[in-house]
Every structure is written in structure tokens, then in C-alpha cells.
Design a protein around this motif. Sequence first.
Motif, PDB file in Angstrom:
ATOM      1  N   ILE A 125       0.872  -1.174   0.000  1.00  0.00           N
ATOM      2  CA  ILE A 125       0.000   0.000   0.000  1.00  0.00           C
ATOM      3  C   ILE A 125       0.908   1.222   0.000  1.00  0.00           C
ATOM      4  CG2 ILE A 125      -1.888   1.206   1.151  1.00  0.00           C
ATOM      5  CD1 ILE A 125      -2.567  -1.717   0.324  1.00  0.00           C
ATOM      6  N   ARG A 126       0.799   2.048  -1.034  1.00  0.00           N
ATOM      7  CA  ARG A 126       1.648   3.232  -1.148  1.00  0.00           C
ATOM      8  C   ARG A 126       1.067   4.364  -0.312  1.00  0.00           C
ATOM      9  NH1 ARG A 126       3.429   6.184  -6.738  1.00  0.00           N
ATOM     10  NH2 ARG A 126       4.740   7.748  -5.717  1.00  0.00           N
ATOM     11  N   VAL A 127       1.862   4.860   0.636  1.00  0.00           N
ATOM     12  CA  VAL A 127       1.424   5.914   1.553  1.00  0.00           C
ATOM     13  C   VAL A 127       2.471   7.026   1.574  1.00  0.00           C
ATOM     14  CG1 VAL A 127       0.133   4.257   2.968  1.00  0.00           C
ATOM     15  CG2 VAL A 127       2.472   4.869   3.608  1.00  0.00           C
ATOM     16  N   GLU A 128       2.103   8.166   2.148  1.00  0.00           N
ATOM     17  CA  GLU A 128       3.045   9.289   2.207  1.00  0.00           C
ATOM     18  C   GLU A 128       4.151   9.048   3.213  1.00  0.00           C
ATOM     19  OE1 GLU A 128       1.787  13.525   1.441  1.00  0.00           O
ATOM     20  OE2 GLU A 128      -0.070  12.624   2.155  1.00  0.00           O
ATOM     21  N   GLY A 129       3.782   8.654   4.407  1.00  0.00           N
ATOM     22  CA  GLY A 129       4.789   8.453   5.433  1.00  0.00           C
ATOM     23  C   GLY A 129       4.304   7.475   6.479  1.00  0.00           C
ATOM     24  N   VAL A 130       5.229   6.736   7.047  1.00  0.00           N
ATOM     25  CA  VAL A 130       4.922   5.831   8.145  1.00  0.00           C
ATOM     26  C   VAL A 130       5.517   6.446   9.388  1.00  0.00           C
ATOM     27  CG1 VAL A 130       5.276   3.526   9.081  1.00  0.00           C
ATOM     28  CG2 VAL A 130       4.846   3.830   6.641  1.00  0.00           C
ATOM     29  N   GLU A 131       4.698   6.591  10.432  1.00  0.00           N
ATOM     30  CA  GLU A 131       5.128   7.382  11.565  1.00  0.00           C
ATOM     31  C   GLU A 131       5.508   6.589  12.797  1.00  0.00           C
ATOM     32  OE1 GLU A 131       2.119  10.465  11.797  1.00  0.00           O
ATOM     33  OE2 GLU A 131       3.143  11.416  10.112  1.00  0.00           O
ATOM     34  N   LYS A 132       4.704   5.597  13.161  1.00  0.00           N
ATOM     35  CA  LYS A 132       4.989   4.869  14.399  1.00  0.00           C
ATOM     36  C   LYS A 132       4.102   3.648  14.512  1.00  0.00           C
ATOM     37  CE  LYS A 132       2.014   8.209  16.630  1.00  0.00           C
ATOM     38  NZ  LYS A 132       2.002   9.417  17.384  1.00  0.00           N
ATOM     39  N   VAL A 133       4.396   2.849  15.518  1.00  0.00           N
ATOM     40  CA  VAL A 133       3.548   1.711  15.880  1.00  0.00           C
ATOM     41  C   VAL A 133       2.847   2.089  17.173  1.00  0.00           C
ATOM     42  CG1 VAL A 133       3.559  -0.700  16.629  1.00  0.00           C
ATOM     43  CG2 VAL A 133       5.026   0.022  14.739  1.00  0.00           C
ATOM     44  N   MET A 134       1.543   1.838  17.228  1.00  0.00           N
ATOM     45  CA  MET A 134       0.746   2.202  18.405  1.00  0.00           C
ATOM     46  C   MET A 134      -0.160   1.041  18.791  1.00  0.00           C
ATOM     47  SD  MET A 134      -0.759   5.841  16.948  1.00  0.00           S
ATOM     48  CE  MET A 134      -1.889   5.977  18.276  1.00  0.00           C
ATOM     49  N   ASP A 135      -0.669   1.114  20.014  1.00  0.00           N
ATOM     50  CA  ASP A 135      -1.681   0.154  20.447  1.00  0.00           C
ATOM     51  C   ASP A 135      -2.989   0.457  19.726  1.00  0.00           C
ATOM     52  OD1 ASP A 135       0.004  -1.098  22.237  1.00  0.00           O
ATOM     53  OD2 ASP A 135      -0.596   0.172  23.918  1.00  0.00           O
ATOM     54  N   LEU A 136      -3.651  -0.588  19.260  1.00  0.00           N
ATOM     55  CA  LEU A 136      -4.983  -0.421  18.684  1.00  0.00           C
ATOM     56  C   LEU A 136      -5.999  -0.450  19.818  1.00  0.00           C
ATOM     57  CD1 LEU A 136      -4.879  -2.792  15.586  1.00  0.00           C
ATOM     58  CD2 LEU A 136      -4.965  -0.308  15.573  1.00  0.00           C
ATOM     59  N   PRO A 137      -7.068   0.301  19.693  1.00  0.00           N
ATOM     60  CA  PRO A 137      -8.087   0.288  20.744  1.00  0.00           C
ATOM     61  C   PRO A 137      -8.900  -1.000  20.682  1.00  0.00           C
ATOM     62  CG  PRO A 137      -8.852   1.589  18.901  1.00  0.00           C
ATOM     63  CD  PRO A 137      -7.438   1.169  18.574  1.00  0.00           C
ATOM     64  N   ASP A 138      -9.517  -1.350  21.794  1.00  0.00           N
ATOM     65  CA  ASP A 138     -10.464  -2.456  21.723  1.00  0.00           C
ATOM     66  C   ASP A 138     -11.756  -1.906  21.126  1.00  0.00           C
ATOM     67  OD1 ASP A 138     -11.896  -1.164  23.760  1.00  0.00           O
ATOM     68  OD2 ASP A 138     -10.936  -2.335  25.328  1.00  0.00           O
ATOM     69  N   SER A 139     -12.653  -2.780  20.766  1.00  0.00           N
ATOM     70  CA  SER A 139     -13.849  -2.336  20.046  1.00  0.00           C
ATOM     71  C   SER A 139     -14.728  -1.401  20.876  1.00  0.00           C
ATOM     72  CB  SER A 139     -14.657  -3.540  19.578  1.00  0.00           C
ATOM     73  OG  SER A 139     -14.969  -4.360  20.674  1.00  0.00           O
ATOM     74  N   GLN A 140     -14.614  -1.448  22.198  1.00  0.00           N
ATOM     75  CA  GLN A 140     -15.444  -0.572  23.022  1.00  0.00           C
ATOM     76  C   GLN A 140     -14.995   0.894  22.947  1.00  0.00           C
ATOM     77  OE1 GLN A 140     -14.274  -3.584  24.390  1.00  0.00           O
ATOM     78  NE2 GLN A 140     -16.251  -4.533  23.999  1.00  0.00           N
ATOM     79  N   THR A 141     -13.719   1.133  22.642  1.00  0.00           N
ATOM     80  CA  THR A 141     -13.245   2.524  22.607  1.00  0.00           C
ATOM     81  C   THR A 141     -13.163   3.067  21.190  1.00  0.00           C
ATOM     82  OG1 THR A 141     -10.947   1.780  22.578  1.00  0.00           O
ATOM     83  CG2 THR A 141     -11.906   2.293  24.730  1.00  0.00           C
TER      84      THR A 141
END
Length: 140
Positions: free
Chosen positions: A88-104
Motif C-alpha cells: 500500500i503506497r502511503v506518504e509516510g509511516v510514523e509509528k507503531v501504536m496500540d490499537l483500541p479495543d472495540s469498546q473505545t
Amino acid sequence: MESLSKGICFRLGSEQYLHPLSTVKEVLSYQESAPVPGSGAGVEGMIEVRGNMVTVLYGSYLLDLDPEECKEEGHIIVLDLPSGYFGIRVEGVEKVMDLPDSQTTQTLEYKESEFVQGTMQRDDELYILVDFSDYCKTLS
């Protein structure tokens, strides 16, 4: 304590997106791809990465963004899926983060897209949660 899954944060236009890290093989600096005759809209072409053929897709096309606002699509996020490798071609990759659970996760009201799964607010920033895996399966 529940384990949180991770997402890779990338930029396209003025938006920030999060894609599940579980399907990401690697992130590459942009490299020109070989065109594929008869390929569908949104397919830039193919590249070879360590002996594997990777179909490169325009992130701006998938997310229905104005390509003029995404001029600096300088990275390729390579997804490792059962149906093959997709970039997938994107402009920039910034960081790795925690994904929220479905409730948030909040649902997204202003943009209709099959890829968008919701939004997340963190540190006064809005992140749009996306997943391209199902779409890529339809291309193989």
C-alpha cells in the motif's frame, strides 16, 4: 489485563491512519513498480521484494483521496496475506501504536469506505482505523 494489538500509523494527505500490524510484513521506501497490463484501477504495478512479487496499490485510491493532496507517497507498507503480498503506497509511516479495543473505537460519520473501521482519539490527534486485508483477497 487484556493484551492490546498493535497498529502501524501512516499518513496520507491531511489524515492519519492505523492499520493492524499483524498483517504488515515490512515498510519500504518507495520504489518504482513495473506496470501490469489489464490491472484494475488503483493498482500501480508490481515490485520484487526478496524473491516475492508484491502488487502495489495506491493508498490514495483505496481511501478515495485526491491524489493531488498525496503527492509525496514515499513509502510502501507490505502486507503479508494468505492471498499473497500487497503493498500500500502511503506518504509516510510514523509509528507503531496500540490499537483500541472495540469498546473505545468510535464509528466514523464523515467518510464512507469499505476499509474504514472507525476512529480513535489519542493525544489530541484523530486516527482513522483501516484494514485493507479483505480487499486484497479479492485481487488475487
